[in-house]
Design a protein around this motif. Sequence first.
Motif, PDB file in Angstrom:
ATOM      1  N   TRP A   1     -28.718  22.013  39.308  1.00 48.49           N
ATOM      2  CA  TRP A   1     -28.687  22.950  38.191  1.00 48.49           C
ATOM      3  C   TRP A   1     -29.882  22.771  37.272  1.00 48.49           C
ATOM      4  O   TRP A   1     -30.345  21.654  37.047  1.00 48.49           O
ATOM      5  CB  TRP A   1     -27.402  22.749  37.382  1.00 48.49           C
ATOM      6  CG  TRP A   1     -26.192  22.996  38.208  1.00 48.49           C
ATOM      7  CD1 TRP A   1     -25.528  24.179  38.337  1.00 48.49           C
ATOM      8  CD2 TRP A   1     -25.520  22.080  39.059  1.00 48.49           C
ATOM      9  NE1 TRP A   1     -24.489  24.053  39.212  1.00 48.49           N
ATOM     10  CE2 TRP A   1     -24.461  22.758  39.670  1.00 48.49           C
ATOM     11  CE3 TRP A   1     -25.718  20.739  39.379  1.00 48.49           C
ATOM     12  CZ2 TRP A   1     -23.594  22.142  40.573  1.00 48.49           C
ATOM     13  CZ3 TRP A   1     -24.854  20.128  40.272  1.00 48.49           C
ATOM     14  CH2 TRP A   1     -23.811  20.837  40.849  1.00 48.49           C
TER      15      TRP A   1
ATOM     16  N   THR B   1     -28.013  27.911  38.882  1.00 43.57           N
ATOM     17  CA  THR B   1     -27.737  27.143  40.089  1.00 43.57           C
ATOM     18  C   THR B   1     -28.870  27.350  41.088  1.00 43.57           C
ATOM     19  O   THR B   1     -29.330  28.469  41.303  1.00 43.57           O
ATOM     20  CB  THR B   1     -26.407  27.595  40.718  1.00 43.57           C
ATOM     21  OG1 THR B   1     -25.364  27.424  39.748  1.00 43.57           O
ATOM     22  CG2 THR B   1     -26.074  26.793  41.961  1.00 43.57           C
TER      23      THR B   1
ATOM     24  N   ARG C   1     -27.215  21.512  46.263  1.00 42.04           N
ATOM     25  CA  ARG C   1     -27.069  22.315  45.049  1.00 42.04           C
ATOM     26  C   ARG C   1     -27.411  21.450  43.840  1.00 42.04           C
ATOM     27  O   ARG C   1     -27.016  20.291  43.758  1.00 42.04           O
ATOM     28  CB  ARG C   1     -25.633  22.821  44.926  1.00 42.04           C
ATOM     29  CG  ARG C   1     -25.411  23.637  43.656  1.00 42.04           C
ATOM     30  CD  ARG C   1     -24.022  24.181  43.576  1.00 42.04           C
ATOM     31  NE  ARG C   1     -23.049  23.089  43.599  1.00 42.04           N
ATOM     32  CZ  ARG C   1     -21.745  23.266  43.541  1.00 42.04           C
ATOM     33  NH1 ARG C   1     -21.227  24.478  43.488  1.00 42.04           N
ATOM     34  NH2 ARG C   1     -20.928  22.240  43.557  1.00 42.04           N
TER      35      ARG C   1
ATOM     36  N   TYR D   1     -30.197  26.148  45.127  1.00 39.00           N
ATOM     37  CA  TYR D   1     -29.883  25.564  46.423  1.00 39.00           C
ATOM     38  C   TYR D   1     -31.187  25.302  47.147  1.00 39.00           C
ATOM     39  O   TYR D   1     -32.067  26.163  47.185  1.00 39.00           O
ATOM     40  CB  TYR D   1     -29.042  26.523  47.278  1.00 39.00           C
ATOM     41  CG  TYR D   1     -27.690  26.812  46.701  1.00 39.00           C
ATOM     42  CD1 TYR D   1     -26.613  25.967  46.967  1.00 39.00           C
ATOM     43  CD2 TYR D   1     -27.476  27.914  45.888  1.00 39.00           C
ATOM     44  CE1 TYR D   1     -25.363  26.235  46.433  1.00 39.00           C
ATOM     45  CE2 TYR D   1     -26.225  28.180  45.348  1.00 39.00           C
ATOM     46  CZ  TYR D   1     -25.183  27.335  45.623  1.00 39.00           C
ATOM     47  OH  TYR D   1     -23.949  27.589  45.097  1.00 39.00           O
TER      48      TYR D   1
ATOM     49  N   PHE E   1     -28.227  32.828  41.049  1.00 41.09           N
ATOM     50  CA  PHE E   1     -28.565  31.574  41.715  1.00 41.09           C
ATOM     51  C   PHE E   1     -29.862  31.767  42.480  1.00 41.09           C
ATOM     52  O   PHE E   1     -30.289  32.887  42.745  1.00 41.09           O
ATOM     53  CB  PHE E   1     -27.439  31.080  42.637  1.00 41.09           C
ATOM     54  CG  PHE E   1     -27.288  31.870  43.903  1.00 41.09           C
ATOM     55  CD1 PHE E   1     -27.967  31.510  45.053  1.00 41.09           C
ATOM     56  CD2 PHE E   1     -26.447  32.969  43.949  1.00 41.09           C
ATOM     57  CE1 PHE E   1     -27.831  32.238  46.224  1.00 41.09           C
ATOM     58  CE2 PHE E   1     -26.288  33.704  45.115  1.00 41.09           C
ATOM     59  CZ  PHE E   1     -26.986  33.340  46.244  1.00 41.09           C
TER      60      PHE E   1
ATOM     61  N   GLU F   1     -27.199  28.167  32.152  1.00 42.87           N
ATOM     62  CA  GLU F   1     -27.290  27.276  33.304  1.00 42.87           C
ATOM     63  C   GLU F   1     -27.560  28.112  34.552  1.00 42.87           C
ATOM     64  O   GLU F   1     -26.976  29.181  34.731  1.00 42.87           O
ATOM     65  CB  GLU F   1     -25.984  26.503  33.480  1.00 42.87           C
ATOM     66  CG  GLU F   1     -26.010  25.551  34.659  1.00 42.87           C
ATOM     67  CD  GLU F   1     -24.742  24.735  34.758  1.00 42.87           C
ATOM     68  OE1 GLU F   1     -24.735  23.607  34.269  1.00 42.87           O
ATOM     69  OE2 GLU F   1     -23.748  25.272  35.315  1.00 42.87           O
TER      70      GLU F   1
END
Length: 87
Positions: free
Chosen positions: A22, A31, A20, A33, A79, A29
Motif C-alpha cells: 500500500w 493498493t 500486495r 500489486y 489499484f 490509501e
Amino acid sequence: MTLAFPNASRSYEAERRAIRFWGHESQFEFTFYVDADALHRLDPRGLDDEASLLRTFDANRPRIEKAAGVAHARGKQSFYRLTASEF
C-alpha cells in the motif's frame, strides 16, 4: 501531494500471483500489486514460492516503490498492477 509508503507490510496473493502493498497520499490509501513475473525480472534466480517472492520484494523495495510512484503519477486508480515491463 507525494505518494509515500509508511506501512512496510506486504502480503502474497496466491490467486493473483502477486505481492500486495500500500501507498498513501494525504488521507488516501492506494493498493499496489507486483506480479510474480516482475519479481522474477528483478531476481531471475528467485524461486516461485511465497517466501522467495516476498524476499525478492523486500530486497528490491526502493525500486518497486519508485515504479509504483511512476504508475500513480500517470493517473489515480483504485489499484495498480506493476508488471515485468515496468522494470
